[in-house]
Scaffold this active site. Structure first.
Site, mmCIF file in Angstrom:
data_model
loop_
_atom_site.group_PDB
_atom_site.id
_atom_site.type_symbol
_atom_site.label_atom_id
_atom_site.label_comp_id
_atom_site.label_asym_id
_atom_site.label_seq_id
_atom_site.Cartn_x
_atom_site.Cartn_y
_atom_site.Cartn_z
ATOM 1 N N GLN A 123 7.528 -9.739 7.649
ATOM 2 C CA GLN A 123 8.833 -9.488 6.888
ATOM 3 C C GLN A 123 9.561 -8.185 7.536
ATOM 4 O OE1 GLN A 123 6.490 -8.550 3.088
ATOM 5 N NE2 GLN A 123 8.019 -6.757 3.036
ATOM 6 N N SER A 178 7.592 4.002 -0.801
ATOM 7 C CA SER A 178 6.447 4.467 0.318
ATOM 8 C C SER A 178 7.121 5.094 1.414
ATOM 9 C CB SER A 178 5.571 3.255 0.792
ATOM 10 O OG SER A 178 4.972 2.726 -0.399
ATOM 11 N N HIS A 223 4.445 1.817 -7.923
ATOM 12 C CA HIS A 223 3.159 0.793 -7.880
ATOM 13 C C HIS A 223 2.201 0.936 -9.082
ATOM 14 C CE1 HIS A 223 3.804 1.309 -3.340
ATOM 15 N NE2 HIS A 223 3.900 0.125 -3.652
ATOM 16 N N GLY A 271 0.878 -1.330 -0.109
ATOM 17 C CA GLY A 271 0.049 0.098 -0.209
ATOM 18 C C GLY A 271 0.821 1.326 -0.101
ATOM 19 N N TYR A 272 0.109 2.483 0.286
ATOM 20 C CA TYR A 272 0.817 3.854 0.176
ATOM 21 C C TYR A 272 1.286 3.799 -1.175
ATOM 22 C CZ TYR A 272 1.371 8.171 2.509
ATOM 23 O OH TYR A 272 1.385 9.361 2.669
HETATM 24 O O1 PAF Z 1 7.565 -5.226 -2.151
HETATM 25 C C1 PAF Z 1 6.540 -5.197 -1.274
HETATM 26 O O2 PAF Z 1 5.867 -4.087 -1.148
HETATM 27 C C2 PAF Z 1 6.455 -6.248 -0.392
HETATM 28 O O3 PAF Z 1 7.799 -6.972 -0.072
HETATM 29 C C3 PAF Z 1 5.574 -7.400 -0.868
HETATM 30 C C4 PAF Z 1 6.343 -7.909 -2.276
HETATM 31 C C5 PAF Z 1 4.308 -6.982 -1.189
HETATM 32 C C6 PAF Z 1 5.476 -8.690 0.167
HETATM 33 O O4 PAF Z 1 4.980 -8.284 1.339
#
Ligand code: PAF
Length: 279
Positions: free
Chosen positions: A59, A184, A35, A29-30
Site C-alpha cells: 500500500q 502513527s 488504535h 502498529g505503532y
Molecule cells: O489503516 C491502516 O493501518 C492500514 O491501512 C490497514 C487497514 C491496517 C491495512 O494495512
C-alpha cells in the site's frame, strides 16, 4: 503472539467452532489512542479480540515512507497486553506475500478519488491485505478508524461486493488535546512541524463554522481551507476536498451530508484529516 497464517487460521476456526465471536482490528502498529479505542471496542463486543500488526508494503508506492514508517513491536506488545487483546497476529512479510504473489483487489472508482489520486495503487494494496486478513482471521466484526474515512468506504464496498461475512465497524477519530488527529506518522514530526500540523484541524473547524453559518459553495469552503493551510510555511497541500461521503465524488453545493477532507505534507510527513458535515 501468533506469527504464522496457519496457526492464526486454526485458532480462528476452533474459536468459531466453539461458537465464539471474533473481532479484528487490522493495524500497521505503532499504536496510539486511536488504535486503542478500536481494540477496546473489539474486546467488549466480541469473545475474542484479534489485533493484526503488519506494515503492508503494497500500500506504499516507491518513494513513499515505507522505510520511515514508525515501528516498535515491544511497545505494541505491551499495549496490547494491557488492553487484554486475546491474539496479536504479526505475520511475516514473506508469508503474506510470497515471491509468486500476483493478485490485487481493486475497488474501482472509490479508490481513485481523494487519497487515491495522489497515491495510485494505495487502496488496491489496502483492499488486498484486508481481504487476506479477513480470510485468515475470519472475524465477525472488523474495526476501523474514521480518520481514514476513504479507507472505510473502500473496505465496506469490498466486503459487500465480495460477500465477506463481516460487519465493518467504524469509530470516531481520536485527537490530541490541540485537535491534531492521532496518527502513527505524528511521531515523524519535528517540534516546529508538530505545531504547524495544527492547521489541518483548524482549517476543518473554520470550514465547519462557515457551513454552519450558511455557506453552501463547496469551492468557497475549499478556498477557506487552502488559505488557512497556506499560512503555514512548513505545510504543503496535497488535496482539499468537499465530496459526497458515499461516492467520494466532489460536490459543488454543500447540502445534506458532505465529507470535508484534506491531505497536507508537513515537512516530509503526509497527514490526513476529515470531518463529516450535515446541513
Ligand atoms: O489503516 C491502516 O493501518 C492500514 O491501512 C490497514 C487497514 C491496517 C491495512 O494495512
Amino acid at each position: 503472539m501468533v506469527r504464522t497464517i496457519q496457526e492464526m487460521k486454526e485458532t480462528a476456526l476452533s474459536h468459531r467452532a466453539s461458537g465464539k465471536t471474533i473481532g479484528l482490528v487490522p493495524t500497521m502498529g505503532y499504536f496510539h489512542e486511536g488504535h486503542l479505542s478500536l481494540m477496546r471496542a473489539a474486546r467488549s463486543e466480541n469473545d475474542i479480540a484479534v489485533v493484526s500488526l503488519f506494515v503492508n508494503p503494497i500500500q506504499f508506492r516507491p518513494g513513499e515512507d515505507l522505510d520511515r514508517y514508525p515501528r516498535d513491536l515491544n511497545r505494541d506488545v505491551e499495549l496490547a497486553l494491557d488492553l487484554e487483546v486475546d491474539i496479536l497476529f504479526v505475520p511475516e512479510g514473506t508469508e503474506i506475500y510470497p515471491k509468486e504473489f500476483c493478485t490485487r483487489i481493486s475497488v474501482q472508482g472509490l479508490s481513485d478519488r481523494l487519497c487515491g489520486e495522489s497515491r495510485p495503487g494505495h487502496f488496491q494494496g489496502v483492499a488486498t491485505v484486508v481481504a487476506k486478513l479477513f480470510h485468515i482471521v475470519q472475524p465477525h466484526r472488523a474495526y476501523f478508524g474514521l480518520k481514514d474515512f476513504q479507507q472505510t468506504v473502500v473496505i465496506r464496498r469490498m466486503a459487500q461486493d465480495l460477500n465477506f461475512d463481516v460487519k465493518i465497524i467504524t469509530l470516531p477519530t481520536v485527537r490530541e488535546k490541540d485537535g491534531l488527529a492521532m496518527s502513527s506518522r505524528n511521531s515523524c514530526l519535528s517540534a516546529d512541524e508538530r505545531s504547524a500540523a495544527r492547521c489541518l484541524k483548524e482549517s476543518l473547524d473554520i470550514a465547519v463554522l462557515q457551513i454552519r453559518e450558511g455557506e453552501r459553495s463547496a469551492d468557497s469552503i475549499r478556498t477557506i481551507i487552502r488559505e488557512r493551510i497556506a499560512r503555514e510555511k512548513l505545510a504543503r497541500i496535497d488535496y482539499v476536498s468537499v465530496s459526497s461521503p458515499k461516492s467520494l465524488q466532489e460536490v459543488s453545493v454543500v447540502e445534506g451530508e458532505a465529507l470535508v477532507a484534506l491531505a497536507v505534507f508537513v515537512g516530509r510527513t503526509r497527514l490526513i484529516d476529515n470531518v463529516l458535515v450535515r446541513t
